[in-house]
Design a protein around this motif. Structure first.
Motif, PDB file in Angstrom:
ATOM      1  N   UNK A 194       3.829   0.369   0.753  1.00  0.00           N
ATOM      2  CA  UNK A 194       5.006   0.376   0.458  1.00  0.00           C
ATOM      3  C   UNK A 194       5.231   0.488  -1.054  1.00  0.00           C
ATOM      4  N   UNK A 195       3.910  -0.322  -1.584  1.00  0.00           N
ATOM      5  CA  UNK A 195       4.126  -0.117  -3.028  1.00  0.00           C
ATOM      6  C   UNK A 195       3.951   1.406  -3.600  1.00  0.00           C
ATOM      7  N   UNK A 196       3.135   2.184  -2.976  1.00  0.00           N
ATOM      8  CA  UNK A 196       2.722   3.568  -3.290  1.00  0.00           C
ATOM      9  C   UNK A 196       4.169   4.321  -3.056  1.00  0.00           C
ATOM     10  N   UNK A 197       4.758   4.095  -1.981  1.00  0.00           N
ATOM     11  CA  UNK A 197       5.956   4.646  -1.879  1.00  0.00           C
ATOM     12  C   UNK A 197       7.068   4.431  -2.331  1.00  0.00           C
ATOM     13  N   UNK A 198       7.424   3.182  -2.669  1.00  0.00           N
ATOM     14  CA  UNK A 198       8.618   2.864  -3.407  1.00  0.00           C
ATOM     15  C   UNK A 198       8.332   1.720  -4.450  1.00  0.00           C
ATOM     16  N   UNK A 199       7.372   2.010  -5.173  1.00  0.00           N
ATOM     17  CA  UNK A 199       7.051   0.830  -6.241  1.00  0.00           C
ATOM     18  C   UNK A 199       6.108   1.419  -7.249  1.00  0.00           C
ATOM     19  N   UNK A 200       5.592   0.666  -8.093  1.00  0.00           N
ATOM     20  CA  UNK A 200       4.704   0.980  -9.271  1.00  0.00           C
ATOM     21  C   UNK A 200       3.557  -0.126  -9.364  1.00  0.00           C
ATOM     22  N   UNK A 201       2.486   0.401  -9.556  1.00  0.00           N
ATOM     23  CA  UNK A 201       1.172  -0.506  -9.807  1.00  0.00           C
ATOM     24  C   UNK A 201       1.121  -0.220 -11.527  1.00  0.00           C
ATOM     25  N   UNK A 202       1.272  -1.502 -12.088  1.00  0.00           N
ATOM     26  CA  UNK A 202       1.048  -1.435 -13.587  1.00  0.00           C
ATOM     27  C   UNK A 202      -0.480  -2.097 -13.967  1.00  0.00           C
ATOM     28  N   UNK A 203      -0.498  -2.334 -15.265  1.00  0.00           N
ATOM     29  CA  UNK A 203      -1.563  -3.129 -15.753  1.00  0.00           C
ATOM     30  C   UNK A 203      -1.361  -4.574 -15.309  1.00  0.00           C
ATOM     31  N   UNK A 204      -0.137  -5.026 -15.580  1.00  0.00           N
ATOM     32  CA  UNK A 204      -0.018  -6.673 -15.482  1.00  0.00           C
ATOM     33  C   UNK A 204       1.077  -6.675 -14.338  1.00  0.00           C
ATOM     34  N   UNK A 205       1.559  -5.944 -13.617  1.00  0.00           N
ATOM     35  CA  UNK A 205       2.520  -6.258 -12.862  1.00  0.00           C
ATOM     36  C   UNK A 205       2.628  -4.929 -11.496  1.00  0.00           C
ATOM     37  N   UNK A 206       3.055  -5.573 -10.440  1.00  0.00           N
ATOM     38  CA  UNK A 206       3.197  -4.703  -9.149  1.00  0.00           C
ATOM     39  C   UNK A 206       4.610  -4.596  -8.894  1.00  0.00           C
ATOM     40  N   UNK A 207       5.405  -3.799  -8.697  1.00  0.00           N
ATOM     41  CA  UNK A 207       6.918  -3.869  -8.537  1.00  0.00           C
ATOM     42  C   UNK A 207       7.266  -2.769  -7.454  1.00  0.00           C
ATOM     43  N   UNK A 208       8.026  -3.315  -6.396  1.00  0.00           N
ATOM     44  CA  UNK A 208       8.795  -2.576  -5.369  1.00  0.00           C
ATOM     45  C   UNK A 208      10.212  -2.770  -5.580  1.00  0.00           C
ATOM     46  N   UNK A 209      11.128  -1.803  -5.083  1.00  0.00           N
ATOM     47  CA  UNK A 209      12.621  -1.920  -5.174  1.00  0.00           C
ATOM     48  C   UNK A 209      13.058  -1.052  -4.269  1.00  0.00           C
TER      49      UNK A 209
END
Length: 317
Positions: A194-209
């Protein structure tokens, strides 16, 4: 999670108390006599709302992750291929496929296929993930479109029926209640996909929206159950932004040492840059994040520091 604000709301001649907690933009609204589960000295206790203070910690149960559901059964439907049926194990790879479907998938009642709309750069990886369902589908194909998008089509009437019965059609995609019976590896895959499809993996945070509140909340719950940390939830109201009308949007953001836990559990490389301040903060926060408290099925989530910030008109905290 920690209580940070208490207020009184009147409606229909009654007073309701609003309990605001960290990590969620929605307060808990209830009457004074209603009991809320909080952390006591050595265990969890029930406490009436009128006695709740900003020193209390709201407790919630962590579901036990089991693996007694081992596979998705794909029964042959009338008129479908005689070969495209069987069982799909609830594995890490199948979990990633489910995550990608929840983020980028489309399936309707009147069609016998599932489509995934992905970026050109993601096509090869997603096709590799789709190999886990190859034995129970008729065909898997991809077509490149404009705007750097690729459409991956998964054909198979029997699989579409069994899969969408469990995880929903386009208009009602969901993470089912019994997902906790499908094993930890499967849950890890769902979260990552779900993160890979609708989010971002950064150095200091993981975001989904996304615009589906139920999916964002369900993803956040899986993150907590897996022991990564507590994602903060944000709500952006609908309105005219960026030159067009936008629907209400929900965002979940995992930060701090929770990102380290997520990356370590999914074998994702850490940032190679050296940042002494960040490393010091991570070491300092390890004793606070996901600290066991009382019974093994309960967790205590603490915060190292809380600061006031200026509110953004587009967000509610």
């Amino acid at each position: 999670t920690k209580v940070f604000d208490l207020s009184v709301k009147s409606a229909k001649g009654k007073d309701f108390k609003k309990i605001s907690v960290f990590g969620s933009s929605d307060p808990i609204t209830t009457i004074d006599d209603h009991k809320v589960l909080v952390l006591g000295e050595n265990n969890v206790v029930w406490k009436q709302t009128k006695n709740i203070t900003c020193d209390d910690w709201i407790a919630f149960p962590l579901r036990k992750i089991r693996g007694d559901k081992e596979f998705l059964s794909v029964s042959r439907k009338k008129g479908s291929s005689k070969k495209a049926f069987g069982r799909v194990p609830y594995s890490y790879e199948f979990g990633q496929f489910v995550g990608w479907y929840l983020a980028e998938g489309t399936a309707t009642k009147n069609h016998n296929n599932i489509t995934l709309c992905v970026h050109h750069d993601e096509e090869e990886r997603v096709l590799k993930i789709c190999e886990v369902i190859r034995p129970v589908v008729t065909s898997i194909s991809s077509v490149k479109r404009e705007n750097h998008r690729s459409i991956i089509s998964i054909n198979g009437r029997s699989f579409r029926h069994a899969f969408c019965k469990k995880f929903g059609l386009s208009s009602g995609k969901r993470i089912p209640f019994d997902v906790y019976r499908m094993g930890r590896e499967f849950l890890k895959g769902v979260v990552l996909g779900y993160v890979e499809g609708d989010g971002q993996i950064k150095d200091d945070k993981v975001i989904v929206s996304g615009i589906r509140q139920n999916l964002i909340y369900s993803w956040s719950r899986l993150v907590r159950e897996l022991g990564y940390g507590v994602p903060a939830l944000y709500k952006t109201p609908s309105g005219y932004r960026y030159g067009r009308n936008n629907s209400e949007q929900w965002t979940a953001c995992l930060m701090g040492v929770g990102v380290d836990n997520f990356k370590k559990d999914n074998a994702i490389p850490f940032d190679t840059e050296t940042n002494p301040k960040k490393e010091l903060a991570r070491e300092r926060n390890k004793k606070w994040i996901i600290k066991g408290f009382g019974h093994k099925n309960w967790k205590k989530y603490a915060f190292h520091k809380v600061e006031k910030i200026e509110e953004d008109d587009d967000q509610e905290f």
